[in-house]
Design a protein around this motif. Structure first.
Motif, PDB file in Angstrom:
ATOM      1  N   TRP A  92       0.835  -1.200   0.000  1.00 34.76           N
ATOM      2  CA  TRP A  92       0.000   0.000   0.000  1.00 34.76           C
ATOM      3  C   TRP A  92       0.868   1.248   0.000  1.00 34.76           C
ATOM      4  N   ALA A  93       1.917   1.237   0.801  1.00 32.89           N
ATOM      5  CA  ALA A  93       2.798   2.400   0.888  1.00 32.89           C
ATOM      6  C   ALA A  93       3.446   2.686  -0.466  1.00 32.89           C
ATOM      7  N   HIS A  94       3.916   1.641  -1.132  1.00 34.76           N
ATOM      8  CA  HIS A  94       4.528   1.803  -2.455  1.00 34.76           C
ATOM      9  C   HIS A  94       3.542   2.408  -3.437  1.00 34.76           C
ATOM     10  N   ASN A  95       2.327   1.861  -3.485  1.00 35.96           N
ATOM     11  CA  ASN A  95       1.332   2.343  -4.437  1.00 35.96           C
ATOM     12  C   ASN A  95       0.920   3.780  -4.141  1.00 35.96           C
ATOM     13  N   THR A  96       0.818   4.121  -2.869  1.00 36.96           N
ATOM     14  CA  THR A  96       0.445   5.481  -2.487  1.00 36.96           C
ATOM     15  C   THR A  96       1.527   6.475  -2.887  1.00 36.96           C
ATOM     16  N   ALA A  97       2.776   6.147  -2.593  1.00 36.68           N
ATOM     17  CA  ALA A  97       3.878   7.038  -2.964  1.00 36.68           C
ATOM     18  C   ALA A  97       3.961   7.205  -4.476  1.00 36.68           C
ATOM     19  N   ARG A  98       3.774   6.122  -5.197  1.00 41.43           N
ATOM     20  CA  ARG A  98       3.819   6.208  -6.665  1.00 41.43           C
ATOM     21  C   ARG A  98       2.704   7.105  -7.191  1.00 41.43           C
ATOM     22  N   ARG A  99       1.505   6.946  -6.638  1.00 43.95           N
ATOM     23  CA  ARG A  99       0.372   7.762  -7.089  1.00 43.95           C
ATOM     24  C   ARG A  99       0.609   9.249  -6.832  1.00 43.95           C
ATOM     25  N   LEU A 100       1.208   9.565  -5.697  1.00 43.69           N
ATOM     26  CA  LEU A 100       1.372  10.963  -5.312  1.00 43.69           C
ATOM     27  C   LEU A 100       2.604  11.625  -5.922  1.00 43.69           C
ATOM     28  N   LEU A 101       3.642  10.842  -6.225  1.00 41.86           N
ATOM     29  CA  LEU A 101       4.921  11.441  -6.602  1.00 41.86           C
ATOM     30  C   LEU A 101       5.378  11.158  -8.025  1.00 41.86           C
ATOM     31  N   ILE A 133       7.086  -2.195   8.720  1.00 42.83           N
ATOM     32  CA  ILE A 133       7.006  -0.825   9.223  1.00 42.83           C
ATOM     33  C   ILE A 133       8.099   0.032   8.595  1.00 42.83           C
ATOM     34  N   LEU A 134       9.322  -0.481   8.581  1.00 44.21           N
ATOM     35  CA  LEU A 134      10.430   0.293   8.021  1.00 44.21           C
ATOM     36  C   LEU A 134      10.248   0.537   6.528  1.00 44.21           C
ATOM     37  N   VAL A 135       9.921  -0.502   5.785  1.00 42.53           N
ATOM     38  CA  VAL A 135       9.780  -0.348   4.338  1.00 42.53           C
ATOM     39  C   VAL A 135       8.614   0.582   4.012  1.00 42.53           C
ATOM     40  N   SER A 136       7.520   0.470   4.759  1.00 42.75           N
ATOM     41  CA  SER A 136       6.385   1.370   4.540  1.00 42.75           C
ATOM     42  C   SER A 136       6.783   2.820   4.790  1.00 42.75           C
ATOM     43  N   ALA A 137       7.469   3.061   5.906  1.00 39.43           N
ATOM     44  CA  ALA A 137       7.886   4.427   6.224  1.00 39.43           C
ATOM     45  C   ALA A 137       8.839   4.972   5.167  1.00 39.43           C
ATOM     46  N   ALA A 138       9.683   4.108   4.621  1.00 39.61           N
ATOM     47  CA  ALA A 138      10.611   4.550   3.576  1.00 39.61           C
ATOM     48  C   ALA A 138       9.856   5.003   2.330  1.00 39.61           C
ATOM     49  N   TRP A 139       8.864   4.228   1.924  1.00 34.44           N
ATOM     50  CA  TRP A 139       8.072   4.628   0.756  1.00 34.44           C
ATOM     51  C   TRP A 139       7.334   5.937   1.003  1.00 34.44           C
ATOM     52  N   LEU A 140       6.896   6.160   2.228  1.00 36.94           N
ATOM     53  CA  LEU A 140       5.993   7.275   2.523  1.00 36.94           C
ATOM     54  C   LEU A 140       6.696   8.522   3.040  1.00 36.94           C
ATOM     55  N   HIS A 141       7.998   8.464   3.285  1.00 32.54           N
ATOM     56  CA  HIS A 141       8.643   9.532   4.046  1.00 32.54           C
ATOM     57  C   HIS A 141       8.566  10.894   3.359  1.00 32.54           C
ATOM     58  N   SER A 279       8.645  -5.075  -2.398  1.00 22.60           N
ATOM     59  CA  SER A 279       7.547  -4.235  -2.858  1.00 22.60           C
ATOM     60  C   SER A 279       7.991  -3.174  -3.843  1.00 22.60           C
ATOM     61  N   SER A 280       9.286  -2.861  -3.886  1.00 21.55           N
ATOM     62  CA  SER A 280       9.748  -1.833  -4.810  1.00 21.55           C
ATOM     63  C   SER A 280       9.783  -2.327  -6.237  1.00 21.55           C
ATOM     64  N   GLY A 281       9.787  -3.650  -6.420  1.00 14.21           N
ATOM     65  CA  GLY A 281       9.920  -4.183  -7.763  1.00 14.21           C
ATOM     66  C   GLY A 281      11.290  -3.905  -8.342  1.00 14.21           C
ATOM     67  N   CYS A 282      12.272  -3.630  -7.486  1.00 12.27           N
ATOM     68  CA  CYS A 282      13.612  -3.278  -7.941  1.00 12.27           C
ATOM     69  C   CYS A 282      14.622  -4.222  -7.307  1.00 12.27           C
ATOM     70  N   ASP A 283      15.767  -4.319  -7.933  1.00 14.18           N
ATOM     71  CA  ASP A 283      16.828  -5.129  -7.362  1.00 14.18           C
ATOM     72  C   ASP A 283      17.309  -4.511  -6.062  1.00 14.18           C
ATOM     73  N   THR A 284      17.542  -5.353  -5.060  1.00  9.28           N
ATOM     74  CA  THR A 284      18.053  -4.866  -3.785  1.00  9.28           C
ATOM     75  C   THR A 284      19.551  -4.653  -3.885  1.00  9.28           C
ATOM     76  N   TRP A 285      20.028  -3.533  -3.353  1.00  7.62           N
ATOM     77  CA  TRP A 285      21.457  -3.286  -3.348  1.00  7.62           C
ATOM     78  C   TRP A 285      22.147  -4.297  -2.451  1.00  7.62           C
ATOM     79  N   GLN A 286      23.341  -4.684  -2.814  1.00  9.65           N
ATOM     80  CA  GLN A 286      24.131  -5.574  -1.985  1.00  9.65           C
ATOM     81  C   GLN A 286      25.145  -4.746  -1.203  1.00  9.65           C
ATOM     82  N   LEU A 287      25.151  -4.894   0.097  1.00 12.01           N
ATOM     83  CA  LEU A 287      26.089  -4.165   0.944  1.00 12.01           C
ATOM     84  C   LEU A 287      26.915  -5.186   1.703  1.00 12.01           C
TER      85      LEU A 287
END
Length: 300
Positions: A92-101, A133-141, A279-287
Motif C-alpha cells: 500500500w505504501a509503495h502504491n500510495t507514494a507512486r500515485r502521489l509522486l 514498518i520500516l519499508v512502509s515508512a521509507a516509501w511514505l517519508h 515491494s519496490s519491484g527493484c533489485d536490492t542493493w548488496q552491501l
C-alpha cells in the motif's frame, strides 16, 4: 451597426449560496455511501475538487463534476487502502507514494524508490515484525512534497497528517513525521508544536529510516553521508531552513548513520516475507561488510 446581445438563461445564473448548499448535501451523501473512507478525508476531497471549479463561469455543473472527482478518489482508496493491504502494508505504501509522486515530482519519486531499496536492505538488522514498518515508512517519508498534500509547507508534517487521516498506524506516522531530523526544521519554521502531535521514538527503526534517507541521493542512487549533506546545502542554499537546521541535527543524523553501519557489520541477514522486502519491484542493493567499514570510516 449591429449589436450582439448575450442571453443568460435562468438556470445559468449563479445564485449566491446555492452551489455551496448543493456541495454540502453531496458531501453528506458521499459520507453515507462510503463508510470505509474517513469523513475528514471525504471532506478534503470535496473541498479540493470544489476549489478547482470555484471560478467556473457556469456553476450548474459544478456539483456533478465534484461528485465525479470524489467518487474517483474513493474508488482508488477502496482498491488501495491501508485496511485492504493489512497483510502487506508496504505494498500500500509503495502504491500510495507512486500515485502521489511519480508524475507530479519524478525526481522525488526516484529518490523515494532509492530510499525504499536501501530500507529493504537495512531491514535485515530488524526483527521480522518490524520489516513492514520500516519499508512502509521509507516509501511514505516524502509524500508530503506532493502538491495535493501541501498544507503547512513542512513536508514531514503534511505527509504524516495525511497518513493519520487515512488510518495508517501511529508508528509509521511518527517515523514519517520525524524522519532525518525534521524536528529541528520544524523549529526553524515555527511548527515545532504541530510536529509534536506525532511520536518521535528513538531506536533501530528510527535510525534505519534516517540512514536510508541520508545514504540515498536525489536521483535514488547510493551516496555517502558527507556527499548527501553537501548536496543538500548546494541545492537548497544557506538560508533554507533545512540547511540552517543542520547546525542542530547534523550530528544526530551522523550518529544514526554510524549506528546502522555498525549493526550492518555485526549482524547476519534475517529471513523476511517476500512482499515486504520486494515491494519496490527493484533489485536490492548488496552491501558487504567491507563496504560498511569503508562507509563508516568515510563518515567519521
Amino acid at each position: 451597426m449591429l449589436t450582439t446581445v448575450s442571453v443568460v438563461t435562468p438556470d445559468q445564473v449563479v445564485v449566491p449560496g446555492r452551489t455551496d448548499k448543493q456541495i454540502r448535501r453531496l458531501e453528506s451523501q458521499l459520507v453515507r455511501e462510503h463508510a470505509g473512507v474517513p469523513p475528514s478525508l471525504l471532506h478534503e476531497w470535496v473541498e479540493r475538487a470544489h476549489a478547482r471549479l470555484a471560478t467556473a463561469p457556469v456553476q450548474d455543473f459544478v456539483p456533478l463534476l465534484v461528485e465525479r472527482a470524489v467518487r474517483g478518489f474513493a474508488r482508488d482508496f477502496a482498491i488501495d487502502s491501508p485496511a485492504m493491504s493489512a497483510t502487506c502494508p508496504s505494498n500500500w505504501a509503495h502504491n500510495t507514494a507512486r500515485r502521489l509522486l511519480a508524475q507530479a515530482l519524478p525526481q522525488r519519486w526516484e529518490h523515494t524508490r532509492g530510499v525504499a531499496r536501501r530500507a529493504e536492505q537495512v531491514a535485515r538488522i530488524l526483527m521480522p515484525e518490524d520489516l513492514g514498518i520500516l519499508v512502509s515508512a521509507a516509501w511514505l517519508h516524502d509524500i508530503g512534497y506532493a502538491p495535493e498534500l501541501i498544507d503547512t509547507g513542512l513536508h514531514s508534517l503534511d505527509g504524516a497528517r495525511y497518513l493519520r487521516r487515512v488510518g495508517v498506524s501511529r508508528q509509521v506516522c511518527g517515523l514519517v513525521a520525524h524522519h532525518s531530523g525534521a524536528a529541528a526544521v520544524a523549529e526553524q519554521v515555527g511548527l515545532g508544536d504541530e510536529l509534536a502531535e506525532f511520536d518521535d521514538v528513538p531506536g533501530h527503526l528510527r535510525d534505519a529510516l534516517w540512514y536510508s534517507d541520508m545514504m540515498t541521493g536525489p536521483d535514488g542512487q547510493p551516496t555517502t553521508l558527507d556527499a548527501r549533506l553537501a548536496e543538500i546545502r548546494q541545492r537548497r542554499g544557506l538560508d533554507d531552513p533545512v540547511v540552517r537546521a543542520l547546525a542542530v541535527n547534523g550530528n544526530e543524523r551522523r550518529a544514526a548513520v554510524r549506528r546502522v553501519h555498525r549493526l550492518l557489520a555485526n549482524r547476519r541477514p534475517r529471513p523476511a516475507r517476500r512482499c515486504e522486502l520486494s515491494s519496490s519491484g527493484c533489485d536490492t542493493w548488496q552491501l558487504h561488510d567491507h563496504d560498511v567499514s569503508r562507509l563508516d570510516h568515510a563518515d567519521r
